[in-house]
Design a protein around this motif. Sequence first.
Motif, PDB file in Angstrom:
ATOM      1  N   TYR A 299       0.802  -1.224   0.000  1.00 44.76           N
ATOM      2  CA  TYR A 299       0.000   0.000   0.000  1.00 44.76           C
ATOM      3  C   TYR A 299       0.839   1.280   0.000  1.00 44.76           C
ATOM      4  CZ  TYR A 299      -3.177  -3.672   1.504  1.00 44.76           C
ATOM      5  OH  TYR A 299      -3.878  -4.850   1.596  1.00 44.76           O
ATOM      6  N   SER A 300       2.134   1.149  -0.206  1.00 38.06           N
ATOM      7  CA  SER A 300       2.970   2.349  -0.208  1.00 38.06           C
ATOM      8  C   SER A 300       4.216   2.084  -1.026  1.00 38.06           C
ATOM      9  CB  SER A 300       3.361   2.740   1.223  1.00 38.06           C
ATOM     10  OG  SER A 300       4.114   1.700   1.823  1.00 38.06           O
ATOM     11  N   GLY A 301       4.981   3.144  -1.253  1.00 39.40           N
ATOM     12  CA  GLY A 301       6.228   2.999  -1.986  1.00 39.40           C
ATOM     13  C   GLY A 301       6.065   3.338  -3.451  1.00 39.40           C
ATOM     14  N   THR A 302       7.171   3.308  -4.157  1.00 38.79           N
ATOM     15  CA  THR A 302       7.172   3.629  -5.584  1.00 38.79           C
ATOM     16  C   THR A 302       7.762   2.509  -6.421  1.00 38.79           C
ATOM     17  OG1 THR A 302       9.296   4.770  -5.294  1.00 38.79           O
ATOM     18  CG2 THR A 302       7.298   6.115  -5.189  1.00 38.79           C
ATOM     19  N   ASN A 303       8.402   1.548  -5.782  1.00 38.10           N
ATOM     20  CA  ASN A 303       8.983   0.420  -6.502  1.00 38.10           C
ATOM     21  C   ASN A 303       8.335  -0.860  -5.983  1.00 38.10           C
ATOM     22  OD1 ASN A 303      10.633  -1.728  -7.400  1.00 38.10           O
ATOM     23  ND2 ASN A 303      12.346  -0.334  -7.670  1.00 38.10           N
ATOM     24  N   TYR A 304       7.661  -1.562  -6.876  1.00 44.17           N
ATOM     25  CA  TYR A 304       6.886  -2.731  -6.474  1.00 44.17           C
ATOM     26  C   TYR A 304       7.497  -4.040  -6.966  1.00 44.17           C
ATOM     27  CZ  TYR A 304       3.539   0.819  -5.181  1.00 44.17           C
ATOM     28  OH  TYR A 304       2.941   1.904  -4.592  1.00 44.17           O
ATOM     29  N   ASP A 305       8.751  -3.998  -7.382  1.00 42.70           N
ATOM     30  CA  ASP A 305       9.394  -5.201  -7.924  1.00 42.70           C
ATOM     31  C   ASP A 305       9.359  -6.362  -6.935  1.00 42.70           C
ATOM     32  OD1 ASP A 305       9.928  -3.779 -10.190  1.00 42.70           O
ATOM     33  OD2 ASP A 305      12.072  -3.490  -9.793  1.00 42.70           O
ATOM     34  N   ALA A 306       9.606  -6.058  -5.655  1.00 38.90           N
ATOM     35  CA  ALA A 306       9.672  -7.130  -4.652  1.00 38.90           C
ATOM     36  C   ALA A 306       8.335  -7.831  -4.486  1.00 38.90           C
ATOM     37  CB  ALA A 306      10.140  -6.560  -3.309  1.00 38.90           C
ATOM     38  N   TRP A 307       7.253  -7.167  -4.830  1.00 41.13           N
ATOM     39  CA  TRP A 307       5.911  -7.749  -4.681  1.00 41.13           C
ATOM     40  C   TRP A 307       5.401  -8.323  -5.997  1.00 41.13           C
ATOM     41  CZ3 TRP A 307       7.814  -3.725  -1.989  1.00 41.13           C
ATOM     42  CH2 TRP A 307       7.732  -3.815  -0.600  1.00 41.13           C
ATOM     43  N   ILE A 308       6.220  -8.222  -7.038  1.00 42.53           N
ATOM     44  CA  ILE A 308       5.842  -8.735  -8.359  1.00 42.53           C
ATOM     45  C   ILE A 308       6.763  -9.858  -8.808  1.00 42.53           C
ATOM     46  CG2 ILE A 308       5.781  -8.129 -10.815  1.00 42.53           C
ATOM     47  CD1 ILE A 308       4.735  -5.370 -10.010  1.00 42.53           C
TER      48      ILE A 308
ATOM     49  N   ASP B 198      -5.775   8.848   2.773  1.00 39.63           N
ATOM     50  CA  ASP B 198      -4.676   9.704   2.338  1.00 39.63           C
ATOM     51  C   ASP B 198      -4.588   9.593   0.817  1.00 39.63           C
ATOM     52  OD1 ASP B 198      -2.322  10.957   1.673  1.00 39.63           O
ATOM     53  OD2 ASP B 198      -1.191  10.170   3.359  1.00 39.63           O
ATOM     54  N   LEU B 199      -5.213  10.526   0.118  1.00 33.61           N
ATOM     55  CA  LEU B 199      -5.302  10.440  -1.335  1.00 33.61           C
ATOM     56  C   LEU B 199      -3.959  10.671  -2.007  1.00 33.61           C
ATOM     57  CD1 LEU B 199      -8.720  12.232  -1.973  1.00 33.61           C
ATOM     58  CD2 LEU B 199      -8.246   9.807  -1.589  1.00 33.61           C
ATOM     59  N   ASN B 200      -3.023  11.309  -1.316  1.00 31.33           N
ATOM     60  CA  ASN B 200      -1.668  11.431  -1.870  1.00 31.33           C
ATOM     61  C   ASN B 200      -1.063  10.029  -2.041  1.00 31.33           C
ATOM     62  OD1 ASN B 200      -1.740  14.321  -1.661  1.00 31.33           O
ATOM     63  ND2 ASN B 200      -1.326  14.104   0.519  1.00 31.33           N
ATOM     64  N   MET B 201      -1.183   9.215  -0.996  1.00 29.53           N
ATOM     65  CA  MET B 201      -0.666   7.855  -1.058  1.00 29.53           C
ATOM     66  C   MET B 201      -1.514   6.980  -1.970  1.00 29.53           C
ATOM     67  SD  MET B 201       0.376   7.266   2.947  1.00 29.53           S
ATOM     68  CE  MET B 201       1.200   5.691   2.629  1.00 29.53           C
ATOM     69  N   THR B 202      -2.815   7.232  -2.001  1.00 27.92           N
ATOM     70  CA  THR B 202      -3.707   6.489  -2.891  1.00 27.92           C
ATOM     71  C   THR B 202      -3.251   6.628  -4.334  1.00 27.92           C
ATOM     72  OG1 THR B 202      -5.608   6.756  -1.421  1.00 27.92           O
ATOM     73  CG2 THR B 202      -6.082   6.326  -3.736  1.00 27.92           C
ATOM     74  N   ARG B 203      -2.956   7.848  -4.742  1.00 26.03           N
ATOM     75  CA  ARG B 203      -2.522   8.094  -6.123  1.00 26.03           C
ATOM     76  C   ARG B 203      -1.173   7.428  -6.391  1.00 26.03           C
ATOM     77  NH1 ARG B 203      -4.003  13.707  -4.605  1.00 26.03           N
ATOM     78  NH2 ARG B 203      -6.190  13.991  -5.154  1.00 26.03           N
ATOM     79  N   GLU B 204      -0.254   7.530  -5.443  1.00 22.81           N
ATOM     80  CA  GLU B 204       1.053   6.890  -5.622  1.00 22.81           C
ATOM     81  C   GLU B 204       0.905   5.382  -5.771  1.00 22.81           C
ATOM     82  OE1 GLU B 204       3.344   8.029  -2.263  1.00 22.81           O
ATOM     83  OE2 GLU B 204       3.584  10.114  -2.879  1.00 22.81           O
ATOM     84  N   ASN B 205      -0.014   4.793  -5.024  1.00 24.90           N
ATOM     85  CA  ASN B 205      -0.191   3.347  -5.004  1.00 24.90           C
ATOM     86  C   ASN B 205      -0.746   2.801  -6.320  1.00 24.90           C
ATOM     87  OD1 ASN B 205      -1.827   0.978  -2.765  1.00 24.90           O
ATOM     88  ND2 ASN B 205       0.247   0.963  -3.554  1.00 24.90           N
ATOM     89  N   MET B 206      -1.284   3.691  -7.176  1.00 23.52           N
ATOM     90  CA  MET B 206      -1.776   3.255  -8.474  1.00 23.52           C
ATOM     91  C   MET B 206      -0.659   2.704  -9.351  1.00 23.52           C
ATOM     92  SD  MET B 206      -5.076   3.686  -8.517  1.00 23.52           S
ATOM     93  CE  MET B 206      -5.079   3.276  -6.783  1.00 23.52           C
ATOM     94  N   GLN B 207       0.596   3.095  -9.044  1.00 22.43           N
ATOM     95  CA  GLN B 207       1.721   2.584  -9.816  1.00 22.43           C
ATOM     96  C   GLN B 207       1.810   1.068  -9.735  1.00 22.43           C
ATOM     97  OE1 GLN B 207       3.765   4.529 -11.736  1.00 22.43           O
ATOM     98  NE2 GLN B 207       4.714   2.634 -12.471  1.00 22.43           N
TER      99      GLN B 207
END
Length: 840
Positions: A368-377, A402-411
């Motif tokens: 639910y956070s972060g900008t790099n999701y490689d470890a979860w993929i 927290d819509l700031n984090m919501t938008r980031e999590n779309m990545q």
Amino acid sequence: MRKTFFLCLIAIVNLTCMGYAAGLPILPSPKVISTIDGENKRERVYGDIDFIWRNTNSELYSCVQEEFNELLRKNCSDRLKIIGEQSSSKKILKAFCRKHSLNEHYIDSIGTEGYLLSKSDSCIHVVSKTPEGLLYGIQSAKQLVRGGYAPSVTLVDWPDYSQRIFFDDISRGPISNIAYIKKQIRDLSELKYNAFTFYIEHVIQPLSYPDFAPENGKLTMKDVREICSYARKYQMEIIGSFQCFGHFEKILSLEKYASLGDTSSMIAPLNPQAQSFLKTVLEELADVFSSDYFNINCDETWDLENGKSKEYVHRVGPDKFYADHIRFLYGILKAKNKKVMMWGDIIMKYPHLLSELPKDITYLSWNYSGTNYDAWINPFKENNSNYVVCPGILNSNRLFPDLNMTRENMQFITDGYRAGAKGVLYTSWDDSAFHSFASIMYGVALASEYSWNASRSIDVDGFEERYCMVRLGSKDTRFTQTLNELMKFAKLGMTYEMNDRIFYERFTPEINNALNINKEELNIAREILTSVKRLLDTVGLRKEYVDEKTLKYTVAQYEFIVDARERMFKMADWYRRSLQEYTESPERARKSLIMALKEINPLEVQVLALKQQYTELWIYENQSYFLDEGLKLYREKLEQIHRVQSDLLRAIDFIDSGKQPDDIMAAGLDVRNVNSNYFSCWLFCGTFLNGDINTDYLATVGGELNIAPLPGERLDMGGCEYRWARCVSNNGFIMDFNEMFHSVNSGVAYATAMLYSDKEQTVEILYGGSGENLIYCNGQIAGRTAKENEFVADKYKLSLHLKAGSNRILIKSRQLVNDWKFSFRVDGRIVKSHKQKYYL
């Protein structure tokens, strides 16, 4: 004539490439949008609609067709014809493309859930290969009609992800009533989700075990069948769910079921009675949920190595212990022709299991956070496993997402699509007394936009314009502007990430303990609040008025947070003035106390208004279960106000009887301005009775110097079980060991938190604690206190050397007195926090 056609064709090509037409009221955005009529026309309305269905069963669209009736205007003579046509014939599809100047390759692009749509003044024609695609085309037609969209337009549309699932937590607090679940289904269908599921621990009532579900908050088997039947009308599946391993504490807390536990929160996989229980419940639930998929959950099993089965686990390994239970559950559901879904966090800890467990399991990889999701993929991608990416709305323990984090999590959605994920499961976790579905709808709609269009770049501004048109019927974006202004609270230390802790904390001082507030931050919060309220006053919705009510409730919560603390400062100032005036003029001192009372009294009105708003919103969406937990919060706030009122009246009585009032600390009315905020959430573990400050009680799990526990993690010592539990200060200031442990012995306890620094630096901390205390930073002793029999905040000033990144803070304390407390803050620095994680 030929020139006109050529210019129109250019316009079509341009708009097709752009993939966007200004003011098009459709969510999610269609893939291809072309128009030969881009003039700005007045809003188009209709007095009647004729439906014509070709090669399909009209009953499949009856629910959406009924929704069109709500859009008709009385006294309007204009009629609209809607043609819904299902056909896999290339001849028919090619004819549609030629008629509307579309490239014929789109016939292959639309797949099984896509559609072709053309709209003129008097007719909307939708063509699809399947009932599902035709339904989504009709939903888009409905949005066009409801939005009064006048230009002629042609659309080609299809989803990038084949699985688009919304996940609603109904086990941590609010559980929706049936009428509202049906509304959720309608809302989700319009956003083109094709599956809906719930997080279920105990709020389900199987016939086989009818007594573990709460009486006033549950889904019965009849309810589930009704929900599934309703969802089918919208081509939507309801995915079954039951927590089958950890997070089992609610059922195990019941005396009848306690023996099924390996620990107090984890069912025992080796217990034949527990196996029988799971088999019976899963078989019954599998029969009523409509989807071919079933989620066994099995996440966060922190107790794998610490339960009654620990000797067996140490012998065979926790990975085998975990995998064997998954195989057991898989076998039950396979026999029921169900496909297993499960959370992927434990599998990521033991990735070799991906090649050992059945290949048709679908793993739900969540982050639910972060900008790099490689470890979860990558673990799932590299093993060619079926996996679904699971971002979240970020509403847990928050007053508003927290819509700031919501938008980031779309990545996560975008990255998952590029890496071959099969779908998206969008999560909403209700870890608090109240989360309204209305408050998360922005995130739900945004996730639908990304899930449908994962291959494209999303224009968030364009999305917000369409969100306001489609969801709210607004011609402007003032609602989303208000949301974005509200998100400024997410960047402020005291309200960081929209956390709800500050709303739950005490806002009044206690006897012999001051209320500590950072005035500088409070002033910034007031500025944000003023700006938000100014924008909110301009919002006018034409539909979904509950969204505005919910937002107003949230803003009222922030208003109370700010008002209460400002008034506490003023109250304390009046009380101090009264004490100063008493010697020379008891009369003036009395008047000052009356002024102090005037600051407090309006807060009672605010709390009662909040309580009423809260109750109305709750009853609209939810069953009565857990409502009292939220109302208890307001009772506590009223008690705080009444206590301050009572102490001020007592001070007036003192003056009237010729006595001087108590000093401000003894009266429990002391409010102070501090230059930084206290760490008010820690993980606690203890107590180790008759303890010694120099004994490492964590030696069996890596030792004090290396400990990095998670909430809920357990350890065994001398036959006793200990657990790391999150503890939150009730006043944002003092951490109370004794409130957690109720110890009267010379015990030892631990508290730990994480402090993140963007660079290597040394900071000064202010520490106070009763007992004997050791303060560690990254495994090094940063300070030791004397044996203190009294808690005094900020008594010790210590230096912490922080590295760039995460720094583990550990407090080790030995009890000397019943009043066993500590406080911790970084001197002169505002520290932002989310739970027990702090950020400089």
